[in-house]
Design a protein around this motif. Structure first.
Motif, PDB file in Angstrom:
ATOM      1  N   TYR A  54       0.858  -1.189   0.000  1.00  0.00           N
ATOM      2  CA  TYR A  54       0.000   0.000   0.000  1.00  0.00           C
ATOM      3  C   TYR A  54       0.892   1.235   0.000  1.00  0.00           C
ATOM      4  CZ  TYR A  54      -3.985   2.959   1.135  1.00  0.00           C
ATOM      5  OH  TYR A  54      -4.971   3.916   1.102  1.00  0.00           O
ATOM      6  N   THR A 150      -7.001  -4.046  -1.318  1.00  0.00           N
ATOM      7  CA  THR A 150      -7.017  -2.590  -1.499  1.00  0.00           C
ATOM      8  C   THR A 150      -5.918  -1.908  -0.710  1.00  0.00           C
ATOM      9  OG1 THR A 150      -9.417  -2.677  -1.810  1.00  0.00           O
ATOM     10  CG2 THR A 150      -8.453  -0.529  -1.310  1.00  0.00           C
ATOM     11  N   HIS A 199     -16.718  -1.080  -1.834  1.00  0.00           N
ATOM     12  CA  HIS A 199     -15.998   0.099  -2.329  1.00  0.00           C
ATOM     13  C   HIS A 199     -16.265   1.304  -1.431  1.00  0.00           C
ATOM     14  CE1 HIS A 199     -14.591  -1.882  -5.923  1.00  0.00           C
ATOM     15  NE2 HIS A 199     -15.823  -2.243  -6.255  1.00  0.00           N
ATOM     16  N   ASP A 202     -14.271   0.804   1.862  1.00  0.00           N
ATOM     17  CA  ASP A 202     -12.835   0.960   1.584  1.00  0.00           C
ATOM     18  C   ASP A 202     -12.485   2.437   1.451  1.00  0.00           C
ATOM     19  OD1 ASP A 202     -12.327  -1.734   1.683  1.00  0.00           O
ATOM     20  OD2 ASP A 202     -12.137  -2.007  -0.494  1.00  0.00           O
TER      21      ASP A 202
END
Length: 287
Positions: A54, A150, A199, A202
């Motif tokens: 990330y 993610t 989504h 997140d």
């Protein structure tokens, strides 16, 4: 010398046909080419792993630190002391508190068929904390598995809930300057990466702004929190502080605005406490 056969072996090598020598050379070249290919594959895998991390936190994406140059305007966020929560239509908030002291130690967001538990921890100055925490979780839970998601490397952890049912949770961690923000997703947001609410949550986690503070805390200590303070209350407190600096008086209306506690928070005897949010129309009220 002839007794041990050295001369004989030398003679045999000198008498080898040119075709055999050429075959040996081609075999050696093939072996070297295979080794180079394996090395290239390994380097590509390492690069892919680095890309899967990330990266870009604090520059291109959050969770954010209050000191990041690109931090979004969080004046309209809900203040819980260690972090600021953005608003999301249809969202419910539950505050997690210590049963004995009533000190706030975390929060849980519920959105449609999903939930997100949020906790902020102190971390070392130079090294991240998530890798160590993830390794400990893997060691303690044989059913836990890693995957790239993610927020870089995430954990999938089956958890047994009331009634004997097993549900899958998705645990993420993001390292910031002297802090780590951990999120535990459950419901749709843990199981369906393509769902709209996945989504949405997140993005919600990514929009959180963390305030580590300057108090000395050991790594893995929870960063001190306080009950939710709505934007209007925070602005009123700021205005009162400015007025006081100018010699004004009369701050009775701010007596209920909580102060940030000092020192690490105990995680013992946790309990869920529903919070009534009288301000912030983007939050559903929970009574």
């Amino acid at each position: 010398m002839g007794l041990f056969g050295f001369g004989k072996k030398k003679h045999q090598r000198e008498d080898q046909p040119a075709e055999r020598v050429d075959e040996d050379r081609k075999a050696a070249e093939a072996a070297n080419a295979a080794a180079r290919a394996d090395s290239a594959i390994a380097e590509t895998a390492d690069a892919a792993g680095a890309e899967a991390a990330y990266a870009g936190r604090g520059e291109e994406r959050g969770p954010w630190d209050v000191a990041d140059e690109a931090v979004p305007d969080y004046d309209d966020y809900l203040d819980l002391g260690s972090y600021y929560l953005p608003y999301l239509q249809g969202l419910e908030l539950r505050v997690k508190a210590n049963r004995a002291t009533r000190a706030v130690i975390g929060s849980t967001i519920t959105y449609r068929g999903s939930s997100l538990e949020i906790e902020a921890y102190a971390a070392p100055k130079t090294l991240g904390l998530w890798d160590d925490v993830r390794a400990d979780l893997l060691k303690a839970n044989e059913a836990a598995t890693e995957r790239e998601g993610t927020f870089g490397t995430e954990l999938m952890l089956p958890v047994q809930v009331r009634g004997g049912k097993t549900v899958i949770t998705r645990i993420v961690g993001v390292d910031g300057p002297r802090w780590m923000l951990r999120g535990i997703f459950s419901g749709v947001a843990a199981n369906d990466p393509d769902a709209e609410e996945t989504h949405a949550l997140d993005q919600y986690f990514s929009d959180i702004v963390v305030e580590r503070g300057e108090e000395p805390l050991a790594p893995r200590d929870l960063i001190p929190m306080h009950p939710p303070v709505a934007p209007a209350e925070r602005k009123a407190a700021r205005a009162a502080t400015e007025a006081e600096a100018e010699g004004a008086s009369g701050k009775e209306h701010l007596k209920d605005v909580p102060e940030r506690p000092q020192g690490p928070l105990s995680q013992d005897q946790e309990t869920q406490v529903k919070t009534t949010l009288s301000r912030g129309p983007m939050f559903s009220e929970v009574r």
